[in-house]
Write a protein that holds these residues in place. Structure first.
Motif: not given
Length: 254
Positions: A151-152, A181-182, A188-191, A230-233
């Motif tokens: 998911s870019p 929204m990941y 860049f990767s949130m993972y 979720g709120q942090d994202i």
């Protein structure tokens, strides 16, 4: 006295003819602009454009299709007449363009149809056949059968902002994102990096992310029960995209 009456009659008749002569001009002034088969104005004028980005990197089901279609249909109804609604999915290999599955301009409200030039029933049929049946079918196919490998998101938003029909000069521009929204791409990767705002901003700069110039960004966050809250994202994206007041970022579902 007879000559005066005759003169008054001639003047009155002349004014009446002038009034009738002005009727065609008045009708032309109220005639709707010429449109193409997608209800978009032929002169290229686009009063509004809403682009819906569906992140199908995670599986959806029929229930998801139902609420997603209803959400997009409501977005279409909110458009000004001849404003465009575009729906696209994630194309991990070509994020500059995304996977566009539907794009059409609003025919307007049947109740506000010009009775001289427009047929309210034809407008209703356009909503039923194109926005209800056709759009729903395209959404269903995208969400149920076309899963993306990653998911870019930022890359796709960048591509939308660079569209020729999404220029900053447009009166109303809106991007609706349906996703967990990941962000997950080589840039860049949130993972791997979590919610590192500085790292994300640096990655967006490296990909030459264009300015948002007041565009509206609406986030419909789909909870996938990941490691991040979720709120942090939500706050992460509001901060990254809305920095320096560049865009109006709202979360319409959490």
């Amino acid at each position: 006295m007879k000559r005066q009456n005759k003169s008054a009659w001639i003047i009155g008749f002349s004014l009446l003819l002038a009034g009738f002569a002005g009727i065609p001009a008045a009708l032309i002034a109220t005639k709707p602009p010429a449109t193409d088969t997608d209800n978009c104005r032929r002169d290229g004028s686009l009063p509004a454009h809403t682009v819906v980005l569906v992140d199908q990197s995670d599986p959806f089901d029929e229930t998801d299709v139902n609420w997603a279609w209803q959400l997009m249909f409501e977005e279409a109804k909110m458009l000004k007449k001849h404003g465009r609604l575009t729906i696209m999915g994630i194309d991990a290999e070509n994020p500059d363009y995304g996977k566009e599955v539907f794009s059409r301009c609003s025919p307007g409200s049947p109740s506000r149809a010009n009775p001289i030039f427009e047929n309210p029933r034809f407008i209703e049929q356009d909503w039923e056949l194109k926005f209800e049946d056709q759009m729903r079918g395209r959404i269903s196919e995208l969400m149920l059968t076309d899963q993306a490998p990653r998911s870019p998101l930022a890359e796709h938003i960048k591509g939308i902002l660079r569209r020729s029909d999404f220029r900053p000069s447009m009166e109303h521009r809106r991007i609706l994102i349906i996703s967990d929204m990941y962000q997950h791409s080589d840039a860049f990767s949130m993972y791997n990096s979590g919610l590192n705002k500085e790292g994300m901003i640096k990655a967006m700069s490296a990909m030459e992310f264009p300015p948002l110039n007041g565009a509206e960004i609406a986030i419909f966050r789909v909870d996938r029960k990941g490691q991040l809250k979720g709120q942090d994202i939500n706050e992460f994206w509001k901060s990254v995209l809305g920095q320096s007041g560049a865009a109006n970022v709202e979360v319409i579902r959490d």
